[in-house]
Design a protein around this motif. Structure first.
Motif, PDB file in Angstrom:
ATOM      1  N   PHE A   1      11.497  -9.856  -4.291  1.00 29.56           N
ATOM      2  CA  PHE A   1      10.381  -9.141  -3.712  1.00 29.56           C
ATOM      3  C   PHE A   1       8.934  -9.452  -3.828  1.00 29.56           C
ATOM      4  N   PRO A   2       8.672  -9.985  -4.912  1.00 28.26           N
ATOM      5  CA  PRO A   2       7.259 -10.289  -5.289  1.00 28.26           C
ATOM      6  C   PRO A   2       6.706 -11.461  -4.378  1.00 28.26           C
ATOM      7  N   LYS A   3       7.730 -12.353  -3.844  1.00 32.93           N
ATOM      8  CA  LYS A   3       7.383 -13.487  -3.031  1.00 32.93           C
ATOM      9  C   LYS A   3       6.982 -12.802  -1.547  1.00 32.93           C
ATOM     10  N   ALA A   4       7.742 -11.943  -1.001  1.00 32.91           N
ATOM     11  CA  ALA A   4       7.477 -11.420  -0.001  1.00 32.91           C
ATOM     12  C   ALA A   4       6.147 -10.515   0.222  1.00 32.91           C
ATOM     13  N   LEU A   5       5.832  -9.874  -1.288  1.00 31.04           N
ATOM     14  CA  LEU A   5       4.620  -8.951  -1.032  1.00 31.04           C
ATOM     15  C   LEU A   5       3.518  -9.985  -1.492  1.00 31.04           C
ATOM     16  N   TRP A   6       3.217 -11.038  -1.937  1.00 27.91           N
ATOM     17  CA  TRP A   6       2.318 -11.787  -1.943  1.00 27.91           C
ATOM     18  C   TRP A   6       1.953 -12.385  -0.481  1.00 27.91           C
ATOM     19  N   THR A   7       3.157 -12.791  -0.054  1.00 25.27           N
ATOM     20  CA  THR A   7       2.758 -13.353   1.412  1.00 25.27           C
ATOM     21  C   THR A   7       2.275 -12.300   2.313  1.00 25.27           C
ATOM     22  N   VAL A   8       2.826 -11.005   2.398  1.00 25.79           N
ATOM     23  CA  VAL A   8       2.269 -10.037   3.127  1.00 25.79           C
ATOM     24  C   VAL A   8       0.966  -9.709   2.790  1.00 25.79           C
ATOM     25  N   THR A   9       0.486  -9.608   1.578  1.00 26.28           N
ATOM     26  CA  THR A   9      -0.754  -9.119   1.308  1.00 26.28           C
ATOM     27  C   THR A   9      -1.707 -10.265   1.647  1.00 26.28           C
TER      28      THR A   9
ATOM     29  N   PHE B   1     -10.592  -4.935  -2.460  1.00 28.00           N
ATOM     30  CA  PHE B   1     -10.337  -4.062  -3.669  1.00 28.00           C
ATOM     31  C   PHE B   1      -8.944  -3.177  -3.528  1.00 28.00           C
ATOM     32  N   VAL B   2      -8.789  -2.725  -2.448  1.00 25.45           N
ATOM     33  CA  VAL B   2      -7.491  -1.789  -1.987  1.00 25.45           C
ATOM     34  C   VAL B   2      -6.344  -2.594  -2.050  1.00 25.45           C
ATOM     35  N   ALA B   3      -6.671  -4.010  -1.254  1.00 24.20           N
ATOM     36  CA  ALA B   3      -5.541  -4.877  -1.291  1.00 24.20           C
ATOM     37  C   ALA B   3      -5.220  -5.363  -2.490  1.00 24.20           C
ATOM     38  N   ALA B   4      -5.905  -5.478  -3.526  1.00 16.49           N
ATOM     39  CA  ALA B   4      -5.723  -5.981  -5.003  1.00 16.49           C
ATOM     40  C   ALA B   4      -4.801  -4.835  -5.695  1.00 16.49           C
ATOM     41  N   THR B   5      -5.313  -3.526  -5.564  1.00 19.44           N
ATOM     42  CA  THR B   5      -4.752  -2.356  -6.059  1.00 19.44           C
ATOM     43  C   THR B   5      -3.230  -2.145  -5.610  1.00 19.44           C
ATOM     44  N   VAL B   6      -3.074  -2.379  -4.340  1.00 20.61           N
ATOM     45  CA  VAL B   6      -1.768  -2.069  -3.720  1.00 20.61           C
ATOM     46  C   VAL B   6      -0.902  -3.030  -4.032  1.00 20.61           C
ATOM     47  N   LEU B   7      -1.289  -4.622  -4.164  1.00 17.10           N
ATOM     48  CA  LEU B   7      -0.632  -5.539  -4.740  1.00 17.10           C
ATOM     49  C   LEU B   7      -0.086  -4.998  -6.175  1.00 17.10           C
ATOM     50  N   TYR B   8      -0.921  -4.960  -6.979  1.00 19.84           N
ATOM     51  CA  TYR B   8      -0.855  -4.625  -8.465  1.00 19.84           C
ATOM     52  C   TYR B   8       0.325  -3.523  -8.560  1.00 19.84           C
ATOM     53  N   THR B   9       0.076  -2.513  -7.854  1.00 21.93           N
ATOM     54  CA  THR B   9       1.054  -1.271  -8.018  1.00 21.93           C
ATOM     55  C   THR B   9       2.333  -1.449  -7.275  1.00 21.93           C
ATOM     56  N   SER B  10       2.485  -2.163  -6.398  1.00 29.78           N
ATOM     57  CA  SER B  10       3.538  -2.661  -5.603  1.00 29.78           C
ATOM     58  C   SER B  10       4.526  -3.262  -6.574  1.00 29.78           C
ATOM     59  N   LEU B  11       4.010  -4.431  -7.558  1.00 29.03           N
ATOM     60  CA  LEU B  11       4.457  -4.895  -8.594  1.00 29.03           C
ATOM     61  C   LEU B  11       5.162  -4.196  -9.541  1.00 29.03           C
ATOM     62  N   THR B  12       4.331  -3.089  -9.877  1.00 28.63           N
ATOM     63  CA  THR B  12       4.665  -1.940 -11.000  1.00 28.63           C
ATOM     64  C   THR B  12       6.149  -1.251 -10.212  1.00 28.63           C
TER      65      THR B  12
ATOM     66  N   ILE C   1      -6.427 -11.749   5.284  1.00 27.30           N
ATOM     67  CA  ILE C   1      -6.954 -12.570   6.265  1.00 27.30           C
ATOM     68  C   ILE C   1      -6.946 -11.950   7.614  1.00 27.30           C
ATOM     69  N   LEU C   2      -6.100 -11.440   7.974  1.00 26.22           N
ATOM     70  CA  LEU C   2      -6.193 -10.798   9.491  1.00 26.22           C
ATOM     71  C   LEU C   2      -7.057  -9.522   9.622  1.00 26.22           C
TER      72      LEU C   2
END
Length: 417
Positions: free
Chosen positions: A205-213, A21-32, A218-219
């Motif tokens: 930026f979105p490519k790097a963001l998705w990769t890192v998230t 949940f936290v990872a998803a919200t951070v991904l979404y808000t980072s795209l914002t 996983i880690l």
């Protein structure tokens, strides 16, 4: 390495759900954040965004600036705490003063912060990601191969116990603290505007963001779960290196965290110093030229920041509690509230004040999600802060640490029961 501890408090299933949940919200808000920064290339940092979001009033800029520097300084303080824990662990706490070790770590970090550009830091950033991966992976592997976790006593505590849900009697304060620990690891949107502004190709930026998230999910979830599975609820501590029964395993896995401990503290120090420096010397030759005043100002700013970080580290010397305080006070704004408001501002500019009606289901879903994000931020700021303060009070009452500016060792030790 706070995930195994958080899973031990929350239970494995709720812990994993909250991680996603936290990872998803951070991904979404980072795209914002990225979308807002692309629309406003004049934005240099999160303080400019804060002013634009809240009526373009100057007070909003100053408020955001105080929160921005405060957030970064607390993160620097956290690395002083962990740095002193590492040094005490390596020397066994013998003949050393923890406050002195914390100050030594702050001094070392101050020296490493002196370069005035991000060029060197960008190279180190890639290296620290590799070292962090190795450190977390080693901790999970060591937990799996050793016979017993630290403090193991079958007669008194039993074998390591893994719980699907939180144990009966788990308090709200403990659960909230564990959740805030998870949140801190993911939330980092505060620095994104500065980095996006300096990217050669911001559109990537979105490519790097998705990769890192994806890599983080996983880690942290896999290694956190494995470490928790082999150390159990009774023997888990934060950071999880302390749950390893073999001291060699502790020291080896913890040692791979050194580049990360130094780099992240230096990174946030540099971001804060650049912000203060550029605003203090705006329009002067000291910004781009190697002048005595310029370097003196830069060095002095960093010195003050690291002294403040050292003081905070000594006042709140608890690993888990300091994470919780940072999450509740700062992640509430920079992880949730700001970006919910940013979404509303952008959609209002695009479609007018009734954008959520005009856009149909997309508008309704969008406004709902972002109102919820703002609500989560307010929850963090109020209830989360209360829980964080309670954990600090409990920590002092239970004698988990010797007190502010103490010489008592904070090295990794088992804490069972």
């Amino acid at each position: 390495m706070s995930f195994p501890y958080s899973y031990a408090i929350l239970g494995l299933v709720p812990g994993l759900i909250l991680t996603l949940f936290v990872a998803a919200t951070v991904l979404y808000t980072s795209l914002t954040v990225w979308e807002f920064s692309m629309r406003h290339p004049e934005v240099r940092d999160v303080c400019d965004i804060g002013q634009m979001l809240f009526g373009n009033y100057r007070w909003a800029w100053y408020f955001t600036a105080v929160m921005f520097i405060g957030n970064n300084t607390f993160i620097m303080a956290f690395h002083c705490v962990v740095g002193s824990e590492y040094l005490n662990t390596m020397i066994g706490g013998a003949g050393a003063c923890t406050a002195g070790l914390s100050f030594a770590w702050a001094a070392l970090s101050w020296i490493c912060s002196l370069p005035r550009t991000f060029n060197t830091l960008s190279i180190l950033g890639a290296a620290t990601a590799v070292f962090t991966f190795i450190s977390v992976l080693l901790a999970a592997v060591f937990a799996a191969v050793e016979d017993h976790p630290a403090g193991y006593d079958k007669a008194l505590y039993g074998d390591p116990q893994v719980l699907a849900v939180a144990a009966a009697g788990t308090t709200f304060v403990d659960g909230m603290s564990a959740f805030l620990n998870i949140s801190y690891t993911f939330i980092g949107q505060i620095t994104l505007p500065s980095f996006i502004a300096e990217m050669k190709e911001p559109k990537d930026f979105p490519k790097a963001l998705w990769t890192v998230t994806i890599a983080e999910i996983i880690l942290f979830s896999v290694c956190g779960s494995v470490t928790y599975a082999y150390t159990g609820t009774q023997y888990n501590v934060s950071p999880a290196f302390g749950a390893l029964g073999n001291t060699v395993y502790q020291k080896v896995s913890f040692s791979f965290m050194i580049p990360t401990l130094i780099f992240l503290g230096v990174l946030y120090a540099s971001v804060s110093a650049r912000f203060i420096f550029f605003n203090a010397f705006q329009g002067t030759r000291h910004i781009n030229s190697h002048t005595f005043i310029g370097w003196g100002g830069w060095t002095g700013i960093l010195g003050v920041l690291w002294i403040l970080a050292f003081i905070i580290a000594e006042v709140i010397p608890f690993f888990s509690s300091l994470l919780s305080v940072m999450s509740s006070l700062f992640d509430s704004f920079f992880g949730f509230i700001f970006w919910g408001v940013a979404y509303m501002r952008m959609r209002k500019a695009d479609f007018g004040p009734t954008y959520w009606k005009i856009r149909g289901i997309r508008g309704f879903v969008g406004i709902t999600i972002n109102v919820i994000l703002i609500g989560i931020g307010i929850f963090f700021l109020t209830v989360g802060t209360y829980a964080s303060v309670e954990t600090i009070i409990q920590g002092y009452e239970e004698g988990e640490f010797g007190g502010p500016f103490t010489c008592v060792s904070n090295g990794l030790v088992p804490a069972v029961g």
